[in-house]
Design a protein around this motif. Structure first.
Motif, short mmCIF file in Angstrom:
data_model
loop_
_atom_site.label_atom_id
_atom_site.label_comp_id
_atom_site.label_asym_id
_atom_site.label_seq_id
_atom_site.Cartn_x
_atom_site.Cartn_y
_atom_site.Cartn_z
N VAL A 727 0.83 -1.20 0.00
CA VAL A 727 0.00 0.00 0.00
C VAL A 727 0.86 1.26 0.00
O VAL A 727 0.62 2.20 -0.76
CB VAL A 727 -0.95 -0.01 1.21
CG1 VAL A 727 -1.62 1.36 1.38
CG2 VAL A 727 -2.00 -1.09 1.05
N LEU A 728 1.88 1.31 0.82
CA LEU A 728 2.72 2.50 0.92
C LEU A 728 3.50 2.75 -0.37
O LEU A 728 3.66 3.90 -0.79
CB LEU A 728 3.68 2.39 2.10
CG LEU A 728 3.00 2.52 3.48
CD1 LEU A 728 3.95 2.10 4.59
CD2 LEU A 728 2.52 3.95 3.70
N HIS A 729 4.00 1.69 -0.99
CA HIS A 729 4.68 1.87 -2.27
C HIS A 729 3.75 2.56 -3.28
O HIS A 729 4.16 3.46 -4.01
CB HIS A 729 5.14 0.53 -2.83
CG HIS A 729 6.29 -0.06 -2.08
ND1 HIS A 729 6.71 -1.36 -2.28
CD2 HIS A 729 7.10 0.45 -1.12
CE1 HIS A 729 7.74 -1.61 -1.48
NE2 HIS A 729 7.99 -0.53 -0.77
N ARG A 730 2.50 2.13 -3.31
CA ARG A 730 1.56 2.70 -4.28
C ARG A 730 1.12 4.12 -3.89
O ARG A 730 0.91 4.97 -4.76
CB ARG A 730 0.36 1.77 -4.44
CG ARG A 730 0.69 0.53 -5.28
CD ARG A 730 -0.46 -0.45 -5.34
NE ARG A 730 -0.60 -1.20 -4.10
CZ ARG A 730 -1.74 -1.77 -3.69
NH1 ARG A 730 -2.83 -1.63 -4.41
NH2 ARG A 730 -1.77 -2.45 -2.56
N LEU A 731 0.99 4.37 -2.60
CA LEU A 731 0.62 5.72 -2.17
C LEU A 731 1.72 6.73 -2.48
O LEU A 731 1.44 7.90 -2.77
CB LEU A 731 0.32 5.74 -0.67
CG LEU A 731 -0.97 5.04 -0.21
CD1 LEU A 731 -1.07 5.08 1.30
CD2 LEU A 731 -2.20 5.67 -0.84
N PHE A 732 2.97 6.29 -2.42
CA PHE A 732 4.08 7.19 -2.72
C PHE A 732 4.37 7.29 -4.22
O PHE A 732 5.08 8.20 -4.66
CB PHE A 732 5.36 6.70 -2.02
CG PHE A 732 5.53 7.18 -0.61
CD1 PHE A 732 5.42 8.52 -0.30
CD2 PHE A 732 5.82 6.29 0.41
CE1 PHE A 732 5.58 8.98 1.00
CE2 PHE A 732 5.98 6.72 1.72
CZ PHE A 732 5.86 8.07 2.02
N ALA A 733 3.86 6.36 -5.01
CA ALA A 733 4.23 6.27 -6.42
C ALA A 733 4.00 7.57 -7.21
O ALA A 733 4.83 7.93 -8.04
CB ALA A 733 3.50 5.10 -7.08
N PRO A 734 2.90 8.31 -7.00
CA PRO A 734 2.74 9.54 -7.79
C PRO A 734 3.81 10.59 -7.53
O PRO A 734 4.04 11.46 -8.37
CB PRO A 734 1.36 10.06 -7.34
CG PRO A 734 0.64 8.85 -6.84
CD PRO A 734 1.71 8.01 -6.20
N TYR A 735 4.45 10.52 -6.36
CA TYR A 735 5.42 11.55 -5.97
C TYR A 735 6.86 11.10 -6.18
O TYR A 735 7.70 11.89 -6.60
CB TYR A 735 5.23 11.90 -4.49
CG TYR A 735 3.80 12.14 -4.11
CD1 TYR A 735 3.16 13.32 -4.47
CD2 TYR A 735 3.06 11.17 -3.43
CE1 TYR A 735 1.84 13.55 -4.14
CE2 TYR A 735 1.73 11.39 -3.09
CZ TYR A 735 1.12 12.57 -3.44
OH TYR A 735 -0.19 12.80 -3.13
N LEU A 736 7.16 9.85 -5.84
CA LEU A 736 8.51 9.32 -5.89
C LEU A 736 8.53 8.15 -6.88
O LEU A 736 8.70 6.99 -6.50
CB LEU A 736 8.95 8.84 -4.50
CG LEU A 736 8.69 9.78 -3.32
CD1 LEU A 736 9.06 9.10 -2.00
CD2 LEU A 736 9.47 11.08 -3.49
#
Length: 848
Positions: A727-736
């Protein structure tokens, strides 16, 4: 649900941020990760009207700021299952490109010269520019912009923009010229476009007309000169225009001049008889309360001239000099000969001296500072000259159209909403139609010719238009149907319109260009009206307004459903960062120093519509975050053991359930923020959760995840870790995008950027679990750490006794995570005691 795992994680021994851009940018391109699917339906597509950056020099951080924010929005929508129509255009026509070509090659354009197919520019620009034909000059413009576009694309790829590079366009390419000219011809056919000989704001250096949206006020020193018109005294800052005076004007309610309305006076020096008139725009409390109307000194003169039906006595030419011959009604005497052919500034000095010498000036000039109109790129004040120009009706003279355009803005969702007032203020303040013709060379030609009479005079009332199938055309080189080239400029023949369109006249149809209105009806139907227009606040009055205007006229609809307005980038002195101010910072060195993800993190911390300071300190935080994502992922994945991690059903420990409950809340909150186009809020929520996850939860479950204790506890910890990482990888994906793609590749198939956006349901039955066990246990663990730090002890130091006092619910929470707390804190003995409030006492064991 999340994408399938690949089995045991493949974690590198020494993960690093270095080189991630060089690795993943080509990989995305090769895999077509961001490629548009032309078979998608309109309901499936999210289309973005991406701003085409001006290709004249280099990008700066102000550009990066807005484009990265848009990319974060695009990446989120893609992960939400939408097919992204996300093109990149290049705004390569107009004055900036021409000036760059002139400087770069050392040439100037002379339209009277014939095309030279063998021309080559100087190897090194000399002191004197080389005059070239218009076709040769345009060829050099194309050559230089092609180089610039490649450099821009390389930078955009480096920073991770997820556009489809196969959808690109340039505002001077055939598709853009065809679209822009087709729209103009439709405007002309409907009576929305017209040409007129009228007063026009003119830049004497650039030698072109300037539209209202391109003007700005600059405070300059000046002076009021009090002049005698017979027995009436007026005050003016432009005495050099006395010869252009056509009337005096006062307010109709001004008792001082009521008896004079309808009479006449004579101009000083020139003795021309002019009427004294009344108009409500005259200001009784300004100067003597009565003003001279000149043709033309300022925009108010134009209004008075038009509404009072006054004659024209223009004396300032396009070169910025006084004409050689006086206008009708002005005697060609000593006064005129003193200023004829002089610059406006020279004429000013001469007239002031003559007025003082003849006694027509009362007293000394009174110094003031006042706003003066400039072209936004110009160095000298604008003049108002009379010339034939093309206009598009925009509501400036049509109250009904103005109301329609204000209503259209109500159909848009503005992010942030308060930016709409800038649009409303602009529309309500329009005082004339949109001047779209420019006396330049590298632009979209006005696609008309004019028939010439037997005396060679053009008939502007009957323009010759091309068949739409011929577009794009250049009237300066192409021949209208029914004529031959040898009839160009000949009596009874034709003349091509020499002007090009204002660059905004092309940029205003970027939705039509990108979506294929003139060339690809299927694509147009699937992508228009577009979903989003992202842009800066300073071009609401130009790009946003003009695009909405053209769409209203052509399609009777708004061109997009949403518009996001980014703020400005401010330098350390809190001034707007811009090329014209010379305070810009270019991005490449920062990308190399901090990495693309860190620069993106800085940009996405800027809230919608909010001015943001350029701050490398924030980039450093972004880099630390990217490194933490890398290292935390390595650490956590290293504890998942061999084979795929356990599924959600394995989560049984209260601490693990609490984590997933908090994760479900985060997903809902971040998703809601994104749906409101508040990417910054979603990043803030995700980052806060992530640091707590690393600092508290991962430390608490470390032992269980390693396999210490019973198998059920290990499976529970590993399952919770796996869900949280996914979940965290995907939540950060738009930014990083780079670091998240890297860590995703260690244990998942496909790209994180095409993986589905997380949903709370991925946490299974734990979405509503009590989070107290995690928050309380984390607080207790924090107290243990602080005690060890205060005594300068290692975090591995043992705690002989840990006493936790608190209400029953608090103690139950600690008891539920007892084993994890003992392991993480190195606690030998845990004592729970009842109390009204939580308190923690830590007794450190004696060091060995």
């Amino acid at each position: 649900m999340s994408t399938p795992v690949t089995g045991a994680p493949r974690v590198p021994d020494k993960p690093t941020l270095d080189g991630l851009e060089d690795r993943w940018a080509p990989a995305w391109d090769e895999a077509g990760t961001y490629r548009f699917d032309p078979t998608a339906t309109r309901e499936e597509i999210f289309s973005i009207d991406t701003p085409p950056p001006t290709v004249s020099g280099s990008l700066h951080m102000g550009s990066v700021f807005g484009y990265v924010q848009t990319d974060a929005i695009a990446r989120y929508r893609r992960m939400r299952g939408r097919t992204l129509f996300y093109p990149m255009g290049w705004d390569d026509n107009g004055l900036p490109t021409e000036r760059r070509v002139q400087t770069y090659f050392g040439v100037s354009c002379d339209p009277s010269l014939p095309y030279d197919p063998d021309f080559r520019p100087p190897v090194e620009p000399g002191k004197e520019t080389v005059a070239v034909s218009r076709p040769n000059f345009i060829a050099l413009c194309h050559e230089l912009t092609s180089r610039d576009e490649l450099a821009f694309e390389e930078l955009w790829r480096r920073i991770g923009l997820s556009v489809d590079w196969g959808l690109g366009y340039a505002t001077i390419d055939d598709r853009s010229r065809r679209t822009s000219q087709l729209m103009f011809l439709h405007n002309l056919a409907r009576g929305e476009a017209y040409s007129s000989e009228a007063p026009t704001m003119w830049d004497v250096d650039y030698q072109t007309a300037v539209a209202q949206a391109e003007m700005e006020d600059r405070e300059l020193p000046g002076a009021y000169h009090r002049l005698r018109f017979d027995d009436i005294e007026i005050e003016t800052t432009r005495p050099e225009l006395v010869a252009a005076c056509v009337a005096l004007v006062a307010h109709p309610d001004d008792a001082r001049y009521r008896q004079r309305f309808g009479t006449t006076v004579h101009t000083p020096l020139f003795g021309v008889e002019v009427p004294v008139l009344a108009h409500h725009l005259a200001e009784p409390d300004k100067g003597s309360g009565i003003a001279m109307i000149c043709t033309f000194g300022d925009v108010t003169d134009v209004i008075w001239w038009r509404e009072l039906d006054l004659p024209t006595r223009s004396i300032v030419t396009r070169s910025g000099r006084i004409s050689e011959s006086p206008p009708p009604g002005v005697p060609d005497g000593e006064a005129w000969r003193a200023i004829a052919g002089r610059t406006v500034r020279q004429a000013h000095r001469t007239i002031v001296e003559m007025l003082a010498a003849t006694g027509a000036m009362v007293g000394d000039p009174r110094p003031i500072t006042h706003p003066v109109k400039f072209y936004e790129r110009g160095d000298r004040p604008l003049e108002i000259v009379t010339s034939r120009q093309w206009f598009i009706r925009n509501g400036g003279r049509d109250e009904q159209l103005r109301r329609h355009l204000l209503a259209r803005a109500e159909e848009l969702d503005w992010h942030p909403p308060y930016m709409k007032v800038r649009y409303d203020d602009w529309v309500n303040g329009l005082n004339g139609d949109w001047l779209i013709s420019r006396q330049r060379f590298f632009g979209v030609p006005i696609p008309v010719w004019y028939p010439l009479g037997s005396d060679g005079t053009p008939d502007y009332t009957a323009p010759i238009v091309p068949d739409e199938t011929r577009l794009p055309v250049d009237p300066t080189t192409d021949v209208p149907d029914g004529y031959t080239e040898d009839q160009r400029g000949a009596p009874g023949g034709f003349a091509g319109d020499p002007d090009v369109m204002d660059t905004w006249a092309t940029s205003s149809v970027t939705p039509q260009i990108a979506c294929g209105w003139a060339d690809d009806p299927a694509r147009f139907g699937a992508t228009f009206p577009m979903d989003l227009r992202p842009q800066g606040p300073e071009i609401i009055r130009t790009w946003l307004f003009s695009t909405l205007l053209r769409s209203h006229q052509e399609h009777d609809t708004v061109p997009w459903r949403h518009t996001t307005i980014n703020g400005w980038i401010l330098d350390p002195d809190r001034k707007k960062m811009s090329k014209s101010k010379g305070n810009v910072v270019t991005p490449m060195a920062l990308l190399e120093e901090f990495g693309s993800d860190a620069v993106r993190y800085w940009a996405c911390n800027g809230r919608p519509g909010t001015d943001t300071a350029f701050d490398t300190g924030v980039m450093k935080i972004g880099r630390r975050l990217a490194i933490k994502v890398l290292n935390a992922s390595k650490f956590a994945l290293g504890r998942l053991g061999e084979g795929p991690p356990p599924g959600i059903d394995a989560v049984a420990a209260p601490l693990d359930a609490a984590l997933l409950s908090g994760l479900a809340t985060l997903v809902d909150a971040a998703t809601a923020a994104h749906e409101s186009f508040d990417y910054a809020r979603a990043l803030e929520l995700t980052e806060s959760f992530f640091w707590a996850f690393c600092d508290d939860y991962v430390e608490l479950v470390k032992a269980r995840a390693y396999g210490e204790g019973d198998a059920a506890g290990t499976a529970s910890a590993r399952a919770a870790l796996a869900v949280a990482l996914s979940v965290l990888h995907r939540l950060f994906a738009p930014y990083l995008p780079f670091v998240t793609e890297e860590v995703w590749s260690w244990w998942r198939e496909g790209s994180v950027h095409t993986a589905p956006w997380p949903v709370a349901a991925e946490t299974g039955p734990h979405a509503g679990a009590d989070t107290t066990v995690l928050t309380v246990t984390a607080e207790v663990l924090g107290a243990v750490r602080r005690e060890k730090t205060a005594h300068k002890r290692s975090m591995r130091a043992r705690v002989s006794r840990l006493t936790v006092a608190g209400p029953p619910r608090t103690l139950d929470a600690v008891q539920a995570a007892r084993g994890d707390l003992l392991d993480a804190g190195g606690v030998d003995d845990l004592v729970l005691a009842p109390a009204d409030e939580l308190s923690v006492q830590v007794a450190l064991a004696e060091p060995d």
